[in-house]
Design a protein around this motif. Sequence first.
Motif, mmCIF file in Angstrom:
data_model
loop_
_atom_site.group_PDB
_atom_site.id
_atom_site.type_symbol
_atom_site.label_atom_id
_atom_site.label_comp_id
_atom_site.label_asym_id
_atom_site.label_seq_id
_atom_site.Cartn_x
_atom_site.Cartn_y
_atom_site.Cartn_z
ATOM 1 N N GLU A 1 -1.930 0.353 -6.327
ATOM 2 C CA GLU A 1 -1.118 -0.448 -5.428
ATOM 3 C C GLU A 1 -1.289 0.089 -4.016
ATOM 4 O O GLU A 1 -1.224 1.301 -3.790
ATOM 5 N N VAL A 2 -1.531 -0.807 -3.070
ATOM 6 C CA VAL A 2 -1.625 -0.445 -1.661
ATOM 7 C C VAL A 2 -0.339 -0.925 -1.009
ATOM 8 O O VAL A 2 -0.020 -2.117 -1.044
ATOM 9 N N TRP A 3 0.430 0.026 -0.447
ATOM 10 C CA TRP A 3 1.757 -0.311 0.075
ATOM 11 C C TRP A 3 2.041 0.439 1.372
ATOM 12 O O TRP A 3 1.730 1.620 1.502
ATOM 13 N N ARG A 4 2.621 -0.281 2.304
ATOM 14 C CA ARG A 4 3.068 0.292 3.576
ATOM 15 C C ARG A 4 4.551 -0.045 3.746
ATOM 16 O O ARG A 4 4.932 -1.216 3.647
ATOM 17 N N ALA A 5 5.366 0.939 4.035
ATOM 18 C CA ALA A 5 6.787 0.690 4.266
ATOM 19 C C ALA A 5 6.987 -0.267 5.437
ATOM 20 O O ALA A 5 7.877 -1.114 5.416
ATOM 21 N N SER A 6 6.113 -0.158 6.448
ATOM 22 C CA SER A 6 6.262 -0.982 7.651
ATOM 23 C C SER A 6 6.076 -2.472 7.378
ATOM 24 O O SER A 6 6.479 -3.301 8.187
ATOM 25 N N SER A 7 5.499 -2.810 6.225
ATOM 26 C CA SER A 7 5.299 -4.225 5.899
ATOM 27 C C SER A 7 6.608 -4.921 5.553
ATOM 28 O O SER A 7 6.707 -6.141 5.627
ATOM 29 N N GLY A 8 7.583 -4.126 5.115
ATOM 30 C CA GLY A 8 8.845 -4.731 4.697
ATOM 31 C C GLY A 8 8.766 -5.404 3.338
ATOM 32 O O GLY A 8 9.727 -6.018 2.890
ATOM 33 N N LYS A 9 7.638 -5.295 2.694
ATOM 34 C CA LYS A 9 7.441 -5.925 1.383
ATOM 35 C C LYS A 9 7.836 -4.950 0.276
ATOM 36 O O LYS A 9 7.741 -3.737 0.433
ATOM 37 N N PRO A 10 8.251 -5.493 -0.868
ATOM 38 C CA PRO A 10 8.618 -4.612 -1.986
ATOM 39 C C PRO A 10 7.389 -3.985 -2.633
ATOM 40 O O PRO A 10 6.263 -4.448 -2.435
ATOM 41 N N THR A 11 7.627 -2.940 -3.388
ATOM 42 C CA THR A 11 6.556 -2.325 -4.171
ATOM 43 C C THR A 11 6.406 -3.078 -5.482
ATOM 44 O O THR A 11 7.291 -3.846 -5.880
ATOM 45 N N ARG A 12 5.288 -2.832 -6.180
ATOM 46 C CA ARG A 12 5.033 -3.478 -7.465
ATOM 47 C C ARG A 12 5.043 -2.476 -8.623
ATOM 48 O O ARG A 12 5.169 -2.860 -9.763
ATOM 49 N N TYR A 13 4.877 -1.197 -8.336
ATOM 50 C CA TYR A 13 4.629 -0.221 -9.389
ATOM 51 C C TYR A 13 5.760 -0.124 -10.406
ATOM 52 O O TYR A 13 5.519 0.202 -11.556
ATOM 53 N N ARG A 14 6.979 -0.423 -10.007
ATOM 54 C CA ARG A 14 8.102 -0.332 -10.950
ATOM 55 C C ARG A 14 8.022 -1.394 -12.045
ATOM 56 O O ARG A 14 8.529 -1.192 -13.140
ATOM 57 N N ASP A 15 7.379 -2.524 -11.727
ATOM 58 C CA ASP A 15 7.341 -3.650 -12.663
ATOM 59 C C ASP A 15 5.953 -3.935 -13.212
ATOM 60 O O ASP A 15 5.778 -4.917 -13.941
ATOM 61 N N ASP A 16 4.972 -3.131 -12.867
ATOM 62 C CA ASP A 16 3.595 -3.391 -13.301
ATOM 63 C C ASP A 16 3.042 -2.146 -13.975
ATOM 64 O O ASP A 16 2.699 -1.160 -13.316
ATOM 65 N N ASP A 17 2.958 -2.199 -15.297
ATOM 66 C CA ASP A 17 2.461 -1.054 -16.070
ATOM 67 C C ASP A 17 0.990 -0.755 -15.812
ATOM 68 O O ASP A 17 0.503 0.296 -16.211
ATOM 69 N N TYR A 18 0.273 -1.680 -15.168
ATOM 70 C CA TYR A 18 -1.148 -1.476 -14.900
ATOM 71 C C TYR A 18 -1.391 -0.720 -13.594
ATOM 72 O O TYR A 18 -2.523 -0.367 -13.295
ATOM 73 N N VAL A 19 -0.364 -0.490 -12.797
ATOM 74 C CA VAL A 19 -0.503 0.308 -11.579
ATOM 75 C C VAL A 19 -0.589 1.768 -11.995
ATOM 76 O O VAL A 19 0.346 2.314 -12.579
ATOM 77 N N VAL A 20 -1.737 2.400 -11.698
ATOM 78 C CA VAL A 20 -1.966 3.792 -12.099
ATOM 79 C C VAL A 20 -1.793 4.775 -10.949
ATOM 80 O O VAL A 20 -1.743 5.980 -11.167
ATOM 81 N N ALA A 21 -1.723 4.245 -9.721
ATOM 82 C CA ALA A 21 -1.534 5.100 -8.539
ATOM 83 C C ALA A 21 -1.068 4.219 -7.390
ATOM 84 O O ALA A 21 -1.244 2.992 -7.425
ATOM 85 N N ILE A 22 -0.481 4.852 -6.391
ATOM 86 C CA ILE A 22 -0.041 4.145 -5.192
ATOM 87 C C ILE A 22 -0.747 4.782 -4.008
ATOM 88 O O ILE A 22 -0.698 5.999 -3.829
ATOM 89 N N ALA A 23 -1.425 3.955 -3.213
ATOM 90 C CA ALA A 23 -2.035 4.408 -1.963
ATOM 91 C C ALA A 23 -1.123 3.924 -0.842
ATOM 92 O O ALA A 23 -0.884 2.719 -0.708
ATOM 93 N N THR A 24 -0.600 4.856 -0.060
ATOM 94 C CA THR A 24 0.378 4.496 0.955
ATOM 95 C C THR A 24 0.271 5.413 2.167
ATOM 96 O O THR A 24 -0.224 6.540 2.061
ATOM 97 N N ASP A 25 0.744 4.911 3.288
ATOM 98 C CA ASP A 25 0.834 5.733 4.500
ATOM 99 C C ASP A 25 2.264 6.228 4.698
ATOM 100 O O ASP A 25 2.575 6.858 5.693
ATOM 101 N N SER A 26 3.134 5.903 3.744
ATOM 102 C CA SER A 26 4.554 6.276 3.872
ATOM 103 C C SER A 26 5.116 6.719 2.523
ATOM 104 O O SER A 26 6.024 6.083 1.996
ATOM 105 N N PRO A 27 4.581 7.814 1.954
ATOM 106 C CA PRO A 27 5.017 8.251 0.623
ATOM 107 C C PRO A 27 6.501 8.603 0.555
ATOM 108 O O PRO A 27 7.134 8.391 -0.484
ATOM 109 N N GLY A 28 7.052 9.098 1.636
ATOM 110 C CA GLY A 28 8.462 9.462 1.642
ATOM 111 C C GLY A 28 9.400 8.271 1.621
ATOM 112 O O GLY A 28 10.603 8.436 1.431
ATOM 113 N N GLN A 29 8.839 7.068 1.784
ATOM 114 C CA GLN A 29 9.675 5.864 1.813
ATOM 115 C C GLN A 29 9.518 5.017 0.552
ATOM 116 O O GLN A 29 10.025 3.900 0.507
ATOM 117 N N LEU A 30 8.809 5.538 -0.446
ATOM 118 C CA LEU A 30 8.744 4.811 -1.713
ATOM 119 C C LEU A 30 10.168 4.645 -2.229
ATOM 120 O O LEU A 30 10.948 5.608 -2.228
#
Length: 178
Positions: free
Chosen positions: A112-141
């Motif tokens: 999953e590619v996620w940026r906190a600044s996007s204001g969009k929700p994450t997917r990893y909580r609901d998607d068992d196929y997400v094996v890692a998160i690539a982010t520029d804001s790990p402290g904001q997961l």
Amino acid sequence: MKVIGFAGYSGSGKTTLVEKLIPALKLRGLRVSVIKHAHHKFDIDHPGKDTFRHREAGAFEVVVASSNRLALIREFEQPAELTVHHLIAELYEGVDWVLVEGFKHSDLLKIEVWRASSGKPTRYRDDDYVVAIATDSPGQLPVATLRPVLDLNDTDAVADFLVNNQDRFDYSFEDRLG
């Protein structure tokens, strides 16, 4: 062949990450293919070109090739919803890695590619196929995770994650299309 998906909302940095991963994997001696999901009508052909004229005349498929490149254009008579597995089956079997951009609802393992600044929700909580998160804001997961959290801006670290875990991403056509 190893296959990994990259999922995230528009503007999250999927294309940039995939673009940077290609040379990073090639430097490791690996051959890379990419599958990109398009959400709208797109065209790679141009009016007036021979291939465009052949397609407009009604050809189901047009293949154009040179000593350096090959392109296949297929026109469906009816709209077709191809799965990512159909598209992977179209690729050259001698490729080492297939990077899949989009297809966020597929059953492919994905980063999953996620940026906190996007204001969009994450997917990893609901998607068992997400094996890692690539982010520029790990402290904001929004929720702690045991999945690896990768630095979106450290392409080599993402490439190392893929190579160091490559057995996890083995792809079998028989399991998917059989």
